[in-house]
Design a protein around this motif. Structure first.
Motif, mmCIF file in Angstrom:
data_model
loop_
_atom_site.group_PDB
_atom_site.id
_atom_site.type_symbol
_atom_site.label_atom_id
_atom_site.label_comp_id
_atom_site.label_asym_id
_atom_site.label_seq_id
_atom_site.Cartn_x
_atom_site.Cartn_y
_atom_site.Cartn_z
ATOM 1 N N ILE A 378 0.840 -1.196 0.000
ATOM 2 C CA ILE A 378 0.000 0.000 0.000
ATOM 3 C C ILE A 378 0.875 1.247 0.000
ATOM 4 N N TYR A 379 1.887 1.226 0.838
ATOM 5 C CA TYR A 379 2.778 2.380 0.952
ATOM 6 C C TYR A 379 3.475 2.676 -0.372
ATOM 7 N N SER A 380 4.075 1.650 -0.988
ATOM 8 C CA SER A 380 4.836 1.879 -2.220
ATOM 9 C C SER A 380 3.923 2.269 -3.374
ATOM 10 N N ALA A 381 2.730 1.654 -3.457
ATOM 11 C CA ALA A 381 1.798 2.000 -4.530
ATOM 12 C C ALA A 381 1.278 3.423 -4.357
ATOM 13 N N ALA A 382 0.945 3.800 -3.119
ATOM 14 C CA ALA A 382 0.451 5.148 -2.867
ATOM 15 C C ALA A 382 1.523 6.185 -3.176
ATOM 16 N N ARG A 383 2.761 5.884 -2.836
ATOM 17 C CA ARG A 383 3.852 6.813 -3.142
ATOM 18 C C ARG A 383 4.021 6.973 -4.643
ATOM 19 N N ALA A 384 3.902 5.861 -5.392
ATOM 20 C CA ALA A 384 4.015 5.941 -6.854
ATOM 21 C C ALA A 384 2.880 6.772 -7.442
ATOM 22 N N LEU A 385 1.670 6.609 -6.912
ATOM 23 C CA LEU A 385 0.541 7.387 -7.398
ATOM 24 C C LEU A 385 0.715 8.867 -7.090
ATOM 25 N N TYR A 386 1.197 9.146 -5.887
ATOM 26 C CA TYR A 386 1.421 10.545 -5.512
ATOM 27 C C TYR A 386 2.467 11.200 -6.410
ATOM 28 N N ARG A 387 3.539 10.459 -6.657
ATOM 29 C CA ARG A 387 4.589 10.999 -7.512
ATOM 30 C C ARG A 387 4.148 11.114 -8.971
ATOM 31 N N ALA A 388 3.099 10.356 -9.327
ATOM 32 C CA ALA A 388 2.554 10.449 -10.687
ATOM 33 C C ALA A 388 1.489 11.533 -10.790
ATOM 34 N N GLY A 389 1.327 12.325 -9.744
ATOM 35 C CA GLY A 389 0.458 13.488 -9.827
ATOM 36 C C GLY A 389 -0.841 13.415 -9.066
ATOM 37 N N MET A 390 -1.113 12.324 -8.331
ATOM 38 C CA MET A 390 -2.389 12.214 -7.620
ATOM 39 C C MET A 390 -2.305 12.855 -6.236
ATOM 40 N N PRO A 391 -3.223 13.772 -5.910
ATOM 41 C CA PRO A 391 -3.244 14.342 -4.554
ATOM 42 C C PRO A 391 -3.468 13.243 -3.519
ATOM 43 N N ILE A 392 -2.813 13.350 -2.387
ATOM 44 C CA ILE A 392 -2.863 12.289 -1.394
ATOM 45 C C ILE A 392 -4.259 12.104 -0.811
ATOM 46 N N ASP A 393 -5.080 13.173 -0.824
ATOM 47 C CA ASP A 393 -6.420 13.021 -0.256
ATOM 48 C C ASP A 393 -7.363 12.252 -1.168
ATOM 49 N N ARG A 394 -6.897 11.866 -2.354
ATOM 50 C CA ARG A 394 -7.710 11.036 -3.248
ATOM 51 C C ARG A 394 -7.193 9.598 -3.297
ATOM 52 N N ILE A 395 -6.283 9.254 -2.391
ATOM 53 C CA ILE A 395 -5.776 7.884 -2.305
ATOM 54 C C ILE A 395 -6.456 7.202 -1.119
ATOM 55 N N HIS A 396 -7.427 6.350 -1.397
ATOM 56 C CA HIS A 396 -8.183 5.647 -0.364
ATOM 57 C C HIS A 396 -7.508 4.314 -0.096
ATOM 58 N N HIS A 397 -7.375 3.958 1.187
ATOM 59 C CA HIS A 397 -6.604 2.762 1.511
ATOM 60 C C HIS A 397 -7.050 2.183 2.841
ATOM 61 N N ASP A 398 -6.528 1.030 3.153
ATOM 62 C CA ASP A 398 -6.783 0.346 4.407
ATOM 63 C C ASP A 398 -6.509 1.299 5.568
ATOM 64 N N PRO A 399 -7.451 1.432 6.521
ATOM 65 C CA PRO A 399 -7.253 2.398 7.606
ATOM 66 C C PRO A 399 -6.146 2.037 8.576
ATOM 67 N N PHE A 400 -5.596 0.823 8.476
ATOM 68 C CA PHE A 400 -4.543 0.411 9.401
ATOM 69 C C PHE A 400 -3.154 0.793 8.907
ATOM 70 N N VAL A 401 -3.076 1.485 7.763
ATOM 71 C CA VAL A 401 -1.799 1.882 7.189
ATOM 72 C C VAL A 401 -1.712 3.392 7.144
ATOM 73 N N ARG A 402 -0.596 3.929 7.604
ATOM 74 C CA ARG A 402 -0.400 5.383 7.601
ATOM 75 C C ARG A 402 0.524 5.757 6.438
ATOM 76 N N LEU A 403 0.072 6.742 5.649
ATOM 77 C CA LEU A 403 0.901 7.240 4.556
ATOM 78 C C LEU A 403 1.674 8.454 5.072
ATOM 79 N N ASP A 404 2.895 8.213 5.522
ATOM 80 C CA ASP A 404 3.666 9.291 6.122
ATOM 81 C C ASP A 404 4.926 9.591 5.319
ATOM 82 N N PHE A 405 4.920 9.260 3.994
ATOM 83 C CA PHE A 405 6.083 9.585 3.207
ATOM 84 C C PHE A 405 6.156 11.093 3.001
ATOM 85 N N ALA A 406 7.362 11.571 2.737
ATOM 86 C CA ALA A 406 7.571 13.014 2.601
ATOM 87 C C ALA A 406 6.748 13.545 1.449
ATOM 88 N N LEU A 407 6.027 14.616 1.724
ATOM 89 C CA LEU A 407 5.209 15.248 0.693
ATOM 90 C C LEU A 407 5.972 16.398 0.056
#
Length: 407
Positions: A378-407
Motif C-alpha cells: 500500500i505504501y509503495s503504490a500510494a507513493r508511486a501514485l502521488y509521484r505520478a500526480g495524484m493528490p494524497i487526499d484522493r488515495i483511499h486505503h486500508d485504515p490500518f496503514v499510515r501514509l507518512d512519506f515526505a510530501l
C-alpha cells in the motif's frame, strides 16, 4: 498506526435517550482541546513511549483487578489486544488537532464495540485505569495539568463512542450469525469462505468486516468481503492462514460448510463515491484483491460510466488468485481494464512490479485511487501514485496503514 478494535468504554451517567447524550465539547474554535492540551498530551506520550511494550499488560492488569466483571468481554489470549490498545491510543493522540476526524473515528469505534457487549458504565472504568497506567509510566512528567488534559481528551472520545453506539443500537443488531455455505481452498494456506447471514447484512463493496469464530470466542479478526451485495445475500471472504494466527488457520484448515461464524457491523469508508465523476485506479496485492473485486462489482451494480483501471500485483503467477473473476467482468464492461504485475524474475513474461507498472501507465492526477493489500505494498503504490500526480487526499486505503512519506 491505526486500529478499530480496542476496548475503550463509556460514561455511566449518560442519559438513555441518544438525543440527550452529551456531545464532544469544543473550546469555541472548533477544536476539542486547546493547543496547550494537545502539547501536553503529546509530551506525555513521548514520555511513556519507551515503555510501550509494557503499557498494555499493566493497563489490563489494572482494569481486571479493579473491575473483574469486565474480564469476560475480552478473549483469553490477550497478545493481539495489547497491540490494538497501543495503536488506538497513538491514533487518538495523532488526531486531537483534527476534531472532525477524531469524532468520526471514535464514533465508528463505538459502533463497532457493540459486538463486545460494551456498556456505558464501562467507559468510566477504562478511563480511570488508562489514566492510572499513563501516570505509572510517565513518572515526573505526569502533572495535574497533564492529567486534566487526558481527562478532557478521553471524555470527548468516550462521549463520541457511547453516543454513536446507542444510536446504532436503535437501527441494527450488534452481530449477525453467518453460516458457511461454501469453502474453497486456493492452495495450502488460502481459502475463499462464503457465508449467508441470518438476517440482511447491509454493506457496500470496499468495506471490511470483523469476524468471530466459534473456536476462538471474542477473538475478532478483520476481513474484506470479496463481493458487492448479492441477490442471494451470500458474502465471500478470502482468508490466508497467517503463521501462528489461530483464527486464520482455523478458518482455512478447520472451518467447513455448516459452521456458524459471527460478523460485526461493516466498517470503513473505502467505498466508491456515487457523486464523483472521476475515473478510478485500483491497486491490489495478496488478499487485498478481495475489496478491489468488491469495488468493481459495486461499480457494475451502480451502473457506473467511470473508467476503472485495476492493477493486481503478486510475487509470482501462482499468487494471482481471484484475478480471473475481475478479468471476466472486464470482458463485459468497456470501462474496466485489468493488468497483472508479476515481479518474479523466474516467471516467463513477468511484468514490472506494481510501482513501476503504475508509473508507466500514468499520469493519474485526475483520478481517484483505491489501494488494498499488505502494508508495504500500500505504501509503495500510494507513493508511486502521488509521484505520478495524484493528490494524497484522493488515495483511499486500508485504515490500518499510515501514509507518512515526505510530501
Amino acid at each position: 498506526m491505526k486500529s478499530r478494535a480496542t476496548h475503550p468504554v463509556s460514561n455511566p451517567s449518560a442519559p438513555e435517550n441518544p438525543q440527550d447524550r452529551p456531545q464532544p465539547t469544543t473550546n469555541g474554535t472548533g477544536a476539542l482541546l486547546s493547543e496547550r492540551d494537545i502539547a501536553l498530551l503529546r509530551a506525555s506520550v513521548a514520555a511513556v513511549e519507551p515503555y510501550a511494550a509494557d503499557l498494555p499488560a499493566h493497563f489490563y492488569a489494572t482494569l481486571f483487578h479493579r473491575y473483574p466483571q469486565v474480564r469476560d468481554l475480552f478473549p483469553q489470549r490477550m497478545e493481539i489486544q495489547h497491540d490494538k490498545l497501543v495503536r488506538a491510543l497513538l491514533l487518538i493522540v495523532d488526531l486531537v488537532d483534527d476534531p472532525d476526524t477524531l469524532v468520526r473515528f471514535c464514533s465508528e469505534l463505538g459502533r463497532d464495540h457493540r459486538k463486545f457487549g460494551t456498556q456505558s458504565e464501562h467507559y468510566a472504568a477504562v478511563g480511570e485505569c488508562l489514566l492510572a497506567t499513563l501516570e505509572h509510566f510517565a513518572g515526573p512528567a505526569w502533572t495535574a495539568d497533564v492529567a486534566a488534559a487526558w481527562t478532557r481528551a478521553y471524555t470527548a472520545a468516550a462521549q463520541a463512542m457511547d453516543g454513536a453506539a446507542t444510536a446504532d443500537a436503535a437501527e441494527r443488531p450488534a452481530v449477525w450469525d453467518a453460516r458457511i455455505v461454501h469453502h474453497h481452498r486456493y492452495g495450502p494456506d488460502l481459502a475463499e469462505i462464503t457465508v449467508r447471514t441470518d438476517q440482511p447484512y447491509p454493506f457496500t463493496g470496499g468495506q471490511f468486516v470483523s469476524m468471530e469464530t466459534p473456536w476462538w470466542p471474542k477473538s475478532w479478526r478483520y476481513y474484506s468481503p470479496a463481493n458487492a451485495p448479492r441477490p442471494d445475500g451470500t458474502i465471500s471472504f478470502h482468508v490466508r492462514a497467517v503463521p501462528g494466527g489461530p483464527v486464520s488457520n482455523t478458518l482455512v484448515h478447520r472451518a467447513a460448510v455448516g459452521d456458524v461464524l459471527r460478523l460485526g457491523r461493516p466498517l470503513g469508508d473505502m467505498a466508491l463515491d456515487p457523486a464523483s465523476t472521476r475515473d478510478v485506479v485500483c491497486v491490489a496485492g495478496g488478499t487485498g484483491i478481495a475489496p478491489i473485486r468488491a469495488l468493481v462489482e459495486q461499480a457494475v451494480l451502480d451502473g457506473t460510466q467511470r473508467r476503472m483501471d485495476v492493477f493486481v500485483g503478486a510475487r509470482s503467477a501462482n499468487e494471482l488468485h481471484g484475478l480471473e473473476d475481475i478479468q471476466r467482468l472486464s470482458q463485459h464492461h468497456h470501462w474496466l481494464t485489468v493488468r497483472a504485475a508479476v515481479c518474479d524474475a523466474d516467471t516467463p513474461g513477468a511484468a514490472p512490479g506494481l510501482p513501476e507498472a503504475l508509473t508507466a501507465a500514468g499520469p493519474w492526477r485526475e483520478h481517484e485511487a483505491y489501494v488494498s493489500g499488505p502494508g508495504p505494498m500500500i505504501y509503495s503504490a500510494a507513493r508511486a501514485l502521488y509521484r505520478a500526480g495524484m493528490p494524497i487526499d484522493r488515495i483511499h486505503h486500508d485504515p490500518f496503514v499510515r501514509l507518512d512519506f515526505a510530501l
